[in-house]
Design an enzyme around this catalytic site. Structure first.
Site, mmCIF file in Angstrom:
data_model
loop_
_atom_site.group_PDB
_atom_site.id
_atom_site.type_symbol
_atom_site.label_atom_id
_atom_site.label_comp_id
_atom_site.label_asym_id
_atom_site.label_seq_id
_atom_site.Cartn_x
_atom_site.Cartn_y
_atom_site.Cartn_z
ATOM 1 N N SER A 168 1.801 8.475 12.929
ATOM 2 C CA SER A 168 1.112 7.977 11.724
ATOM 3 C C SER A 168 -0.390 7.866 11.984
ATOM 4 C CB SER A 168 1.682 6.617 11.297
ATOM 5 O OG SER A 168 1.321 5.586 12.191
ATOM 6 N N TYR A 186 4.699 5.524 15.305
ATOM 7 C CA TYR A 186 3.380 4.878 15.187
ATOM 8 C C TYR A 186 2.266 5.857 15.548
ATOM 9 C CZ TYR A 186 -0.329 1.400 15.868
ATOM 10 O OH TYR A 186 -1.506 0.685 15.788
ATOM 11 N N SER A 224 -5.935 4.120 15.710
ATOM 12 C CA SER A 224 -5.655 3.415 16.967
ATOM 13 C C SER A 224 -6.059 4.336 18.108
ATOM 14 C CB SER A 224 -4.155 3.112 17.063
ATOM 15 O OG SER A 224 -3.849 2.594 18.335
ATOM 16 N N VAL A 229 0.809 -1.229 0.000
ATOM 17 C CA VAL A 229 0.000 0.000 0.000
ATOM 18 C C VAL A 229 0.839 1.274 0.000
ATOM 19 C CG1 VAL A 229 -2.031 -1.061 1.073
ATOM 20 C CG2 VAL A 229 -0.282 0.008 2.530
HETATM 21 P P1 NAD Z 1 -1.654 -7.580 11.782
HETATM 22 O O1 NAD Z 1 -0.174 -7.474 11.817
HETATM 23 O O2 NAD Z 1 -2.303 -8.806 12.295
HETATM 24 O O3 NAD Z 1 -2.178 -7.307 10.281
HETATM 25 C C1 NAD Z 1 -1.665 -6.264 9.524
HETATM 26 C C2 NAD Z 1 -1.703 -6.668 8.056
HETATM 27 O O4 NAD Z 1 -1.202 -5.590 7.263
HETATM 28 C C3 NAD Z 1 -0.814 -7.885 7.724
HETATM 29 O O5 NAD Z 1 -1.551 -8.853 7.006
HETATM 30 C C4 NAD Z 1 0.304 -7.313 6.878
HETATM 31 O O6 NAD Z 1 0.806 -8.218 5.896
HETATM 32 C C5 NAD Z 1 -0.402 -6.125 6.226
HETATM 33 N N1 NAD Z 1 0.553 -5.124 5.753
HETATM 34 C C6 NAD Z 1 1.554 -4.531 6.445
HETATM 35 N N2 NAD Z 1 2.233 -3.701 5.649
HETATM 36 C C7 NAD Z 1 1.638 -3.745 4.432
HETATM 37 C C8 NAD Z 1 1.856 -3.096 3.202
HETATM 38 N N3 NAD Z 1 2.861 -2.221 3.035
HETATM 39 N N4 NAD Z 1 1.037 -3.345 2.167
HETATM 40 C C9 NAD Z 1 0.019 -4.233 2.307
HETATM 41 N N5 NAD Z 1 -0.235 -4.901 3.431
HETATM 42 C C10 NAD Z 1 0.561 -4.652 4.477
HETATM 43 O O7 NAD Z 1 -2.177 -6.289 12.553
HETATM 44 P P2 NAD Z 1 -3.584 -5.916 13.241
HETATM 45 O O8 NAD Z 1 -3.365 -5.920 14.693
HETATM 46 O O9 NAD Z 1 -4.701 -6.687 12.658
HETATM 47 O O10 NAD Z 1 -3.670 -4.382 12.797
HETATM 48 C C11 NAD Z 1 -4.552 -3.917 11.778
HETATM 49 C C12 NAD Z 1 -4.630 -2.396 11.905
HETATM 50 O O11 NAD Z 1 -5.172 -2.079 13.193
HETATM 51 C C13 NAD Z 1 -3.268 -1.708 11.842
HETATM 52 O O12 NAD Z 1 -3.389 -0.496 11.166
HETATM 53 C C14 NAD Z 1 -2.932 -1.461 13.285
HETATM 54 O O13 NAD Z 1 -2.068 -0.358 13.449
HETATM 55 C C15 NAD Z 1 -4.301 -1.190 13.859
HETATM 56 N N6 NAD Z 1 -4.413 -1.391 15.304
HETATM 57 C C16 NAD Z 1 -4.142 -2.591 15.864
HETATM 58 C C17 NAD Z 1 -4.261 -2.728 17.242
HETATM 59 C C18 NAD Z 1 -3.980 -4.029 17.950
HETATM 60 O O14 NAD Z 1 -3.900 -4.029 19.183
HETATM 61 N N7 NAD Z 1 -3.856 -5.145 17.277
HETATM 62 C C19 NAD Z 1 -4.659 -1.638 18.027
HETATM 63 C C20 NAD Z 1 -4.917 -0.439 17.409
HETATM 64 C C21 NAD Z 1 -4.798 -0.325 16.043
#
Ligand code: NAD
Length: 250
Positions: free
Chosen positions: A158, A155, A141, A63
């Site tokens: 962003s 982070y 987040s 992305v």
């Molecule tokens: P995760 O690591 O399980 O999934 C993230 C996905 O993004 C992965 O499949 C990865 O391959 C993909 N990805 C990363 N870089 C990429 C790129 N350049 N192009 C395409 N795909 C890419 O993470 P998650 O916990 O499911 O997080 C999903 C979103 O939620 C993220 O934006 C994260 O910052 C946000 N978030 C997560 C949490 C948490 O506690 N898990 C809390 C707040 C926010």
């Protein structure tokens, strides 16, 4: 079947929150395009959706790369003629104070989390404007929506950027029928979190929150479904925290 017939692009859907969202959207009747840098994980999500009689295609994409994002959206339009819903779920986590964060890490986090969100929004917007409808859900987040947290300078920067970019687009495109909302998960049990901490650290961390536990990806996906659906027809520019009470505490 709130999303029957809708075409939904979900980035990051190989894993965690976006994977659960893609699965729920398909269950709710959408044609889902699973987009991720990981082909193995993305194809696994697609297979899961197919096994449950849903519609899903996989597109490999980084992305942060404008040409790849453009190509992805062009190919969706070629196949489906429209894109109704975009969920920007692709993201990475990096820890460090500003001093500890190298320029390389800073650029990587900003290019995926913030610029990646901008590029995907920009690529679908002209199509949504032509359709006179569209729903964009950007995953920020709880850290970055209102507050920062220690040692995550890149982070939270962003995610703060994602929040205000979304609100700016909500204002700019409201009269064109496009809704843009921000979904802010609290700590959610996904591979991202499990990579960042040991099980003992996770258990201790979870106890510090009002509900005493982490969210499940499906609980975040339920909120994404609401924002994507017509039930949220008057909701735009909202910052919805789904966090078990985390942000209620000062
Ligand atoms: P995760 O690591 O399980 O999934 C993230 C996905 O993004 C992965 O499949 C990865 O391959 C993909 N990805 C990363 N870089 C990429 C790129 N350049 N192009 C395409 N795909 C890419 O993470 P998650 O916990 O499911 O997080 C999903 C979103 O939620 C993220 O934006 C994260 O910052 C946000 N978030 C997560 C949490 C948490 O506690 N898990 C809390 C707040 C926010």
């Amino acid at each position: 079947m709130e999303l029957r017939g809708r075409v939904a692009l979900v980035t990051g859907a190989a894993s965690g929150i976006a994977r659960a969202t893609a699965i729920l959207f398909a269950k709710s009747g959408a044609k889902v395009i699973v987009a991720d840098g990981s082909t193995v994980g993305g194809m696994d999500t697609v297979r899961h959706i197919h096994a449950n009689d849903g519609y899903a295609d996989f597109i490999e994409v980084d992305v942060s790369q404008q040409a790849q994002v453009s190509h992805m959206v062009d190919s969706i339009i070629k196949t489906h003629t429209r894109v109704d819903i975009l969920v920007n779920g692709a993201g990475i986590l990096a820890y460090g104070t500003a001093l500890e964060t190298t320029e390389e890490t800073w650029n990587r986090v900003i290019s995926i989390n913030l610029s990646g969100t901008y590029l995907c929004c920009r690529a679908v917007l002209s199509h949504m404007i032509a359709q006179k409808r569209g729903s964009i859900i950007n995953i920020a987040s709880t850290t970055g929506a209102h507050d920062a947290c220690a040692r995550a300078a890149a982070y939270v920067s962003s995610k703060g950027g994602v929040t205000l970019l979304s609100r700016a687009m909500a204002i700019d495109h409201a009269k064109q029928g496009i809704r843009v909302n921000v979904l802010c998960p609290g700590p959610t049990d996904t591979p991202m979190l499990r990579k960042a901490m040991t099980t003992d650290e996770l258990e201790a961390f979870a106890k510090t929150f009002p509900m005493g536990r982490f969210g499940e990806p499906e609980e975040i996906a339920n909120a994404a479904l609401f924002l994507a659906s017509d039930k949220a027809s008057f909701v735009t520019g909202a910052v919805l925290c789904v966090d078990g009470g985390q942000t209620a505490e000062v």
